[in-house]
Design a protein around this motif. Structure first.
Motif, PDB file in Angstrom:
ATOM      1  N   ILE A 158      47.870  58.900  41.077  1.00  0.00           N
ATOM      2  CA  ILE A 158      46.630  58.403  41.014  1.00  0.00           C
ATOM      3  C   ILE A 158      45.560  59.253  41.855  1.00  0.00           C
ATOM      4  CG2 ILE A 158      47.639  55.988  40.953  1.00  0.00           C
ATOM      5  CD1 ILE A 158      46.680  55.564  43.776  1.00  0.00           C
ATOM      6  N   PHE A 159      45.984  60.177  42.800  1.00  0.00           N
ATOM      7  CA  PHE A 159      45.123  61.109  43.560  1.00  0.00           C
ATOM      8  C   PHE A 159      43.939  61.609  42.874  1.00  0.00           C
ATOM      9  CE2 PHE A 159      44.079  65.013  45.730  1.00  0.00           C
ATOM     10  CZ  PHE A 159      43.249  64.239  46.938  1.00  0.00           C
ATOM     11  N   ILE A 160      44.364  62.363  41.819  1.00  0.00           N
ATOM     12  CA  ILE A 160      43.037  62.940  41.361  1.00  0.00           C
ATOM     13  C   ILE A 160      42.666  62.057  40.007  1.00  0.00           C
ATOM     14  CG2 ILE A 160      42.553  64.931  39.413  1.00  0.00           C
ATOM     15  CD1 ILE A 160      44.496  66.618  40.963  1.00  0.00           C
ATOM     16  N   PRO A 161      43.232  61.377  39.123  1.00  0.00           N
ATOM     17  CA  PRO A 161      42.847  60.476  38.175  1.00  0.00           C
ATOM     18  C   PRO A 161      41.951  59.435  38.604  1.00  0.00           C
ATOM     19  CG  PRO A 161      45.113  60.964  37.720  1.00  0.00           C
ATOM     20  CD  PRO A 161      44.722  61.308  38.863  1.00  0.00           C
ATOM     21  N   ILE A 162      42.064  58.827  39.690  1.00  0.00           N
ATOM     22  CA  ILE A 162      41.283  57.902  40.436  1.00  0.00           C
ATOM     23  C   ILE A 162      40.522  58.190  41.510  1.00  0.00           C
ATOM     24  CG2 ILE A 162      41.434  55.524  41.550  1.00  0.00           C
ATOM     25  CD1 ILE A 162      43.808  54.939  39.763  1.00  0.00           C
ATOM     26  N   PHE A 163      41.169  58.627  42.651  1.00  0.00           N
ATOM     27  CA  PHE A 163      40.284  58.897  43.873  1.00  0.00           C
ATOM     28  C   PHE A 163      39.344  59.834  43.903  1.00  0.00           C
ATOM     29  CE2 PHE A 163      44.217  56.809  46.059  1.00  0.00           C
ATOM     30  CZ  PHE A 163      43.619  55.662  46.256  1.00  0.00           C
ATOM     31  N   LEU A 164      39.918  61.094  43.323  1.00  0.00           N
ATOM     32  CA  LEU A 164      39.158  62.435  43.107  1.00  0.00           C
ATOM     33  C   LEU A 164      38.024  62.010  42.038  1.00  0.00           C
ATOM     34  CD1 LEU A 164      38.664  65.496  44.225  1.00  0.00           C
ATOM     35  CD2 LEU A 164      39.835  66.157  42.163  1.00  0.00           C
ATOM     36  N   PHE A 165      38.457  61.286  40.963  1.00  0.00           N
ATOM     37  CA  PHE A 165      37.493  61.122  40.036  1.00  0.00           C
ATOM     38  C   PHE A 165      36.358  60.192  40.342  1.00  0.00           C
ATOM     39  CE2 PHE A 165      36.411  57.710  37.040  1.00  0.00           C
ATOM     40  CZ  PHE A 165      35.921  58.449  35.838  1.00  0.00           C
ATOM     41  N   LEU A 166      36.388  59.224  41.331  1.00  0.00           N
ATOM     42  CA  LEU A 166      35.464  58.513  42.167  1.00  0.00           C
ATOM     43  C   LEU A 166      34.677  59.260  42.956  1.00  0.00           C
ATOM     44  CD1 LEU A 166      37.547  55.251  42.266  1.00  0.00           C
ATOM     45  CD2 LEU A 166      35.907  55.544  40.625  1.00  0.00           C
ATOM     46  N   PHE A 167      35.419  60.139  43.842  1.00  0.00           N
ATOM     47  CA  PHE A 167      34.803  60.875  44.939  1.00  0.00           C
ATOM     48  C   PHE A 167      33.572  61.898  44.329  1.00  0.00           C
ATOM     49  CE2 PHE A 167      34.727  64.302  47.804  1.00  0.00           C
ATOM     50  CZ  PHE A 167      34.056  63.679  48.972  1.00  0.00           C
ATOM     51  N   ILE A 168      33.981  62.489  43.513  1.00  0.00           N
ATOM     52  CA  ILE A 168      33.289  63.694  42.938  1.00  0.00           C
ATOM     53  C   ILE A 168      31.777  63.342  42.572  1.00  0.00           C
ATOM     54  CG2 ILE A 168      32.800  65.550  40.842  1.00  0.00           C
ATOM     55  CD1 ILE A 168      34.752  66.330  43.275  1.00  0.00           C
ATOM     56  N   PRO A 169      31.630  62.315  41.624  1.00  0.00           N
ATOM     57  CA  PRO A 169      30.087  61.585  41.458  1.00  0.00           C
ATOM     58  C   PRO A 169      29.539  61.266  42.833  1.00  0.00           C
ATOM     59  CG  PRO A 169      31.663  60.937  39.893  1.00  0.00           C
ATOM     60  CD  PRO A 169      32.765  61.595  40.945  1.00  0.00           C
ATOM     61  N   ILE A 170      30.250  60.654  43.612  1.00  0.00           N
ATOM     62  CA  ILE A 170      29.554  60.156  45.066  1.00  0.00           C
ATOM     63  C   ILE A 170      29.065  61.517  45.637  1.00  0.00           C
ATOM     64  CG2 ILE A 170      30.164  59.314  47.281  1.00  0.00           C
ATOM     65  CD1 ILE A 170      32.007  57.488  45.886  1.00  0.00           C
ATOM     66  N   ARG A 171      29.805  62.770  45.901  1.00  0.00           N
ATOM     67  CA  ARG A 171      29.554  63.767  46.478  1.00  0.00           C
ATOM     68  C   ARG A 171      28.164  64.455  45.573  1.00  0.00           C
ATOM     69  NH1 ARG A 171      27.334  66.667  49.413  1.00  0.00           N
ATOM     70  NH2 ARG A 171      27.961  68.138  50.403  1.00  0.00           N
ATOM     71  N   LEU A 172      28.116  64.348  44.500  1.00  0.00           N
ATOM     72  CA  LEU A 172      27.030  64.872  43.709  1.00  0.00           C
ATOM     73  C   LEU A 172      25.774  63.977  43.884  1.00  0.00           C
ATOM     74  CD1 LEU A 172      28.740  65.576  40.187  1.00  0.00           C
ATOM     75  CD2 LEU A 172      28.127  67.466  41.975  1.00  0.00           C
ATOM     76  N   VAL A 173      26.072  62.667  44.040  1.00  0.00           N
ATOM     77  CA  VAL A 173      24.928  61.847  44.374  1.00  0.00           C
ATOM     78  C   VAL A 173      24.508  62.019  45.927  1.00  0.00           C
ATOM     79  CG1 VAL A 173      24.324  59.445  44.865  1.00  0.00           C
ATOM     80  CG2 VAL A 173      25.656  60.050  42.871  1.00  0.00           C
ATOM     81  N   ILE A 174      25.228  62.430  46.645  1.00  0.00           N
ATOM     82  CA  ILE A 174      24.691  62.727  47.911  1.00  0.00           C
ATOM     83  C   ILE A 174      24.034  64.062  48.063  1.00  0.00           C
ATOM     84  CG2 ILE A 174      25.291  63.263  50.359  1.00  0.00           C
ATOM     85  CD1 ILE A 174      27.864  61.579  50.163  1.00  0.00           C
ATOM     86  N   ILE A 175      24.368  65.155  47.198  1.00  0.00           N
ATOM     87  CA  ILE A 175      23.653  66.329  47.057  1.00  0.00           C
ATOM     88  C   ILE A 175      22.193  66.119  46.465  1.00  0.00           C
ATOM     89  CG2 ILE A 175      23.304  68.312  45.621  1.00  0.00           C
ATOM     90  CD1 ILE A 175      26.360  68.653  45.448  1.00  0.00           C
ATOM     91  N   GLY A 176      22.058  64.816  45.770  1.00  0.00           N
ATOM     92  CA  GLY A 176      20.683  64.442  45.254  1.00  0.00           C
ATOM     93  C   GLY A 176      20.279  65.011  43.987  1.00  0.00           C
TER      94      GLY A 176
END
Length: 310
Positions: free
Chosen positions: A119-137
């Motif tokens: 589940i690490f990449i299909p779920i956790f990384l999947f959810l985290f990457i958009p969050i990191r992109l959002v923070i970039i702005g």
């Protein structure tokens, strides 16, 4: 040191014999006709010697050495994938976390934590990457960046890590050992590529998906599926815990999904208008050119074996 059990050792020897025969055929063709350009064949065979040597040496030391090798393979594949895809400069901040996922994903493999591995990449990384992109702005190109980065992680890290996890599964065939299933997967995937190519060359008339891969034919596809299915049924009991019937089914899955792995990467290359994904492997192209089928067969075979036998 990894104990190379008899059946796995025999499989390695068989591959080396095939390479020896291929080398002798090349030398014969070169000496018979000086006018025929055999440069590409020479490069392919030479690269195969290096690739087989590296894989066999990695598998022969220990499970941890082999896991590190496949982690490095994921790194090279990810790096190559991102080098051919158009990405925004700001995406590099998010891509850093994808590279960081490689040691983490393979750490879950090394400690045999199946739950986190799956589940690490299909779920956790999947959810985290958009969050990191959002923070970039930066919103322009957001959807494209999020999808491309996650797809890169799934193909090059998640898919390939399934090969490594095969090494940690409990040994059920004592004559094949831990590396038997890995050898079976690698052998059958590459044999499928060769079989579909040969049948396509000899009997191919009807194009299967001409816009994606003009050289792919129904005759090549069906010939490869039948051949690999039959051979897998015979080989599976020697290298895996599967009996002949399940071996046939495993071969069928490998041949079908190996084909789709090939054409998916072909579609990628046609979309961005390149012939090869790289130049790292002389005569073959890049890492992704060589791993294309395996990106699909590795997770399919792993989960088939896992749910049938474990």
């Amino acid at each position: 040191m990894f104990s190379i059990e008899q059946n796995s050792l025999n499989g390695m020897i068989a591959v080396i014999l095939v390479l020896v025969i291929s080398t002798l055929i090349y030398l014969y063709k070169q000496n018979k006709s000086k006018e025929v350009d055999c440069t590409e064949l020479k490069l392919r065979i030479k690269s195969w010697w290096w690739m087989i040597a590296i894989v066999f040496v990695s598998l022969s030391f220990s499970s941890q050495t082999a896991i590190i090798f496949f982690a490095f393979l994921s790194f090279l594949a990810l790096k190559e994938f991102l080098s051919i895809i158009s990405i925004r400069h700001v995406d590099r901040r998010a891509i850093f976390w994808v590279y960081l996922s490689i040691p983490l994903q393979y750490y879950w493999v090394s400690i045999e934590w199946y739950g986190m591995f799956i589940i690490f990449i299909p779920i956790f990384l999947f959810l985290f990457i958009p969050i990191r992109l959002v923070i970039i702005g930066e919103t322009d190109g957001f959807i494209n960046s999020a999808s491309v980065i996650h797809w890169a992680a799934m193909l090059t890290v998640f898919s390939i890590s399934h090969i490594a996890y095969l090494l940690t599964l409990p040994v059920q065939n004592s004559l094949a050992g831990s590396i038997g299933p890995v050898l079976f997967l690698l052998f059958m995937t590459q044999f499928n590529d060769v079989s579909q190519y040969v049948f396509g060359k000899l009997f191919g008339k009807n194009k299967i998906i001409p816009k994606v891969s003009p050289n792919k034919t129904w005759e090549g596809f069906i010939g490869g599926v039948v051949t690999v299915t039959l051979i897998s049924g015979l080989v599976a009991p020697y290298l895996t815990s599967l009996d002949m019937l399940y071996g046939f089914l495993a071969g069928f899955l490998i041949s079908v999904f190996g084909f789709f792995g090939d054409v998916v990467i072909s579609s990628l290359k046609r979309d961005i208008k390149i012939k090869d994904t790289g130049t790292l492997i002389p005569g073959h192209g890049g890492i992704l050119d060589r791993l294309d089928s395996l990106l699909y067969t590795a997770p399919i075979f792993f989960h088939f074996l896992y749910y049938v036998k474990y």
